[in-house]
Enzyme design. Structure first.
Site, PDB file in Angstrom:
ATOM      1  CD  GLN A 303      21.766  -2.950  48.661  1.00 29.06           C
ATOM      2  OE1 GLN A 303      22.563  -2.586  49.529  1.00 29.06           O
ATOM      3  NE2 GLN A 303      20.837  -2.141  48.183  1.00 29.06           N
ATOM      4  CB  CYS A 428      23.054   3.710  52.206  1.00 24.37           C
ATOM      5  SG  CYS A 428      23.394   4.850  50.867  1.00 24.37           S
TER       6      CYS A 428
HETATM    7  N1  SAH Z   1      18.209  -0.651  44.419  1.00 22.10           N
HETATM    8  C1  SAH Z   1      19.468  -1.200  43.965  1.00 22.10           C
HETATM    9  C2  SAH Z   1      20.577  -0.176  43.831  1.00 22.10           C
HETATM   10  C3  SAH Z   1      20.757   0.828  44.918  1.00 22.10           C
HETATM   11  S1  SAH Z   1      22.256   1.753  44.880  1.00 22.10           S
HETATM   12  C4  SAH Z   1      19.900  -2.361  44.853  1.00 22.10           C
HETATM   13  O1  SAH Z   1      19.297  -2.610  45.891  1.00 22.10           O
HETATM   14  O2  SAH Z   1      20.853  -3.057  44.470  1.00 22.10           O
HETATM   15  C5  SAH Z   1      21.808   3.239  44.121  1.00 22.10           C
HETATM   16  C6  SAH Z   1      21.755   3.170  42.618  1.00 22.10           C
HETATM   17  O3  SAH Z   1      21.321   4.456  42.152  1.00 22.10           O
HETATM   18  C7  SAH Z   1      23.093   2.911  41.935  1.00 22.10           C
HETATM   19  O4  SAH Z   1      22.944   1.824  41.060  1.00 22.10           O
HETATM   20  C8  SAH Z   1      23.381   4.215  41.161  1.00 22.10           C
HETATM   21  O5  SAH Z   1      24.018   3.978  39.924  1.00 22.10           O
HETATM   22  C9  SAH Z   1      21.990   4.780  40.946  1.00 22.10           C
HETATM   23  N2  SAH Z   1      21.854   6.259  40.821  1.00 22.10           N
HETATM   24  C10 SAH Z   1      22.685   7.220  41.284  1.00 22.10           C
HETATM   25  N3  SAH Z   1      22.167   8.445  41.069  1.00 22.10           N
HETATM   26  C11 SAH Z   1      20.962   8.259  40.454  1.00 22.10           C
HETATM   27  C12 SAH Z   1      19.930   9.148  40.000  1.00 22.10           C
HETATM   28  N4  SAH Z   1      20.054  10.465  40.140  1.00 22.10           N
HETATM   29  N5  SAH Z   1      18.838   8.606  39.452  1.00 22.10           N
HETATM   30  C13 SAH Z   1      18.697   7.255  39.313  1.00 22.10           C
HETATM   31  N6  SAH Z   1      19.639   6.375  39.725  1.00 22.10           N
HETATM   32  C14 SAH Z   1      20.760   6.856  40.291  1.00 22.10           C
END
Ligand code: SAH
Length: 470
Positions: A303, A428
């Site tokens: 984030q 988001c």
């Molecule tokens: N929950 C974490 C990250 C959220 S951002 C936090 O709060 O920091 C969303 C994340 O989903 C990213 O790290 C991205 O790499 C991952 N992502 C994107 N597509 C995805 C999918 N189909 N399945 C699992 N993860 C995915």
């Protein structure tokens, strides 16, 4: 013949679309803000988007784009300004993306983000949407200097190295010597590195012939420890004057604890390439959230607003309302921040994430915090969740935190199959959230929605949704 003529006349006077040409000017009353933070008005019933215009303003618009569906224009002059219009702190705020609302008083930005959720719900109309409780957006006390990461393009402008962002809708770079939303140390490092690169005359990427080396600079600070990672994204594995470059950074910027290079050759719509190599210092930086430490690799997502991340996770925990016997799934896990923060409240956490470096960080983070009831796997949520369910894993609680694209339809189907009792959707993007709620509300009802402002001065809107099984 006569009759036809009459019809024709009626048509021109009432219905025929008015012809609007580029460069035309007219006064326009702005009715509301759209999803990109632009003002929206109607010119002879046609929707007209005007960046930087605010609701209830009367502006003279100069048309920049005209087609069958919409008009776009820029403000030529403001005849009647909104009482909420303020002077943006960044002089370039109206030219580059990321500062779309810097001219709007902060309390109104928070109101706008809540309205945006409402607008998205009205568009997609998930079941019961008229009765959803949308709470007031939780904002920041100081909505500036919050971003922990600066990812700036680097180009030569008038013979000097410039680092900044592209003008909206173009590849014209705007040099950003200052930036009011960045944590100041990220800008200090960025500007000093620019000076060093210029003095060493390291070749800068040129988009026209794909020559030159340095394309992008990424500076990321871990606010909890002060550690800083600098990544050079380059057009080739070569980095001329590497030794001098690293030496000078080490003497002039001791706060930089990790230096990486990411290689992204030639023309590519993506900023990051596949290969990341270690140049100096540590390979990662460590961030803290509450009492926990998190290793963070260059490629891993975190984030962008550390102050509000704590608020977002506290709201997520509140909405999940976990029990010590619960099995929790942390989907779209990044470096495991949500799951690890909640691990002491549940029996087990399983999570998944597509970026391997991030999953390695997540599992390492479990170990370094002595948390042993958590495991993360590399893969997509839509592949892994059904697999875990087939293997007999029972889910009591689920948190999903997808990127802007929202949830895959296949994932939604398996959620509806598994029917976890507790379910929180951290979104988001209100548009894809509202779209996904259309299917999810077959089996769940929306208890409440809590917007949290993670990106002040921009139209980006984050919301925690508590869903309850029906
Ligand atoms: N929950 C974490 C990250 C959220 S951002 C936090 O709060 O920091 C969303 C994340 O989903 C990213 O790290 C991205 O790499 C991952 N992502 C994107 N597509 C995805 C999918 N189909 N399945 C699992 N993860 C995915």
């Amino acid at each position: 013949m006569f009759k036809k003529q009459t019809n024709f006349n009626q048509h021109t006077s009432n219905n025929q679309p008015v012809e609007v040409n580029i460069g035309d000017r007219f006064p326009l009353t702005i009715k509301r803000l759209g999803i990109n933070g632009e003002g929206i008005g109607y010119y002879k019933r046609k929707i007209c988007f005007v960046p930087n215009a605010l609701p209830e303003e009367v502006v003279v618009v100069e048309v920049t784009e005209s087609n069958a569906h919409f008009l776009r224009g820029k403000i030529h002059s403001i005849r009647q300004a909104s009482e909420y219009r303020i002077k943006p702190r960044d002089s370039y705020a109206n030219n580059v993306g990321g500062f779309e609302l810097e001219h709007l008083e902060y309390s109104q930005q928070l109101k706008f983000k809540r309205d945006l959720i409402q607008q998205s719900l009205e568009k997609f109309q998930p079941r019961g949407f008229k009765h959803y409780q949308i709470k007031q957006t939780i904002g920041m006390d100081n909505p500036f200097e919050y971003r922990n990461k600066a990812q700036f393009q680097v180009r030569l402008l008038d013979g000097h190295v410039a680092a900044g962002l592209f003008k909206t809708g173009s590849h014209d770079l705007v040099d950003l010597p200052t930036c009011a939303v960045q944590i100041p140390v990220t800008m200090k490092v960025m500007r000093q590195v620019v000076k060093i690169i210029e003095a060493l005359a390291i070749p800068i990427y040129n988009e026209e012939d794909h020559s030159g080396i340095i394309k992008t600079l990424v500076v990321r600070v871990a606010q909890g420890t002060g550690e800083i990672q600098l990544t050079f994204i380059t057009n080739s594995p070569k980095l001329p004057h590497k030794r001098e470059l690293l030496e000078q950074i080490s003497t002039q910027l001791p706060e930089v604890t990790s230096i990486m290079q990411n290689i992204n050759k030639g023309e590519s719509p993506l900023v990051w390439g596949e290969q990341t190599v270690h140049l100096a210092g540590e390979e990662a930086i460590t961030e803290t959230i509450g009492d926990l430490k998190f290793r963070l690799s260059a490629r891993a997502f975190l984030q962008l607003n550390p102050t509000q991340t704590k608020v977002l996770y506290a709201e997520t925990a509140k909405a999940l309302d976990l029990n010590p016997t619960d099995n929790l799934v942390d989907a779209y896990a990044g470096i495991g921040t949500i799951g690890l923060t909640l691990a002491d409240q549940v029996d087990q956490v399983r999570g998944m994430e597509v970026i391997k470096d991030a999953v390695d960080d997540a599992n390492f983070n479990a170990k370094q915090n002595n948390i042993d009831n958590v495991s993360y796997e590399v893969g997509t949520a839509e592949e892994l969740l059904p697999k875990w369910l087939d293997d007999g894993f029972f889910i009591d609680a689920l948190v999903v935190d997808p990127p802007r694209a929202g949830l895959d339809q296949q994932l939604i189907e398996s959620i509806l199959n598994a029917r976890p009792e507790k379910f929180v959707y951290v979104s988001c993007n209100p548009s894809t959230l509202a779209r996904d709620l259309v299917t999810l509300t077959r089996d769940y009802k929306v208890e409440y929605m809590q917007p949290v402002d993670m990106m002040p001065q921009t139209p980006k809107c984050e919301v925690v949704v508590k869903l309850v099984r029906i």
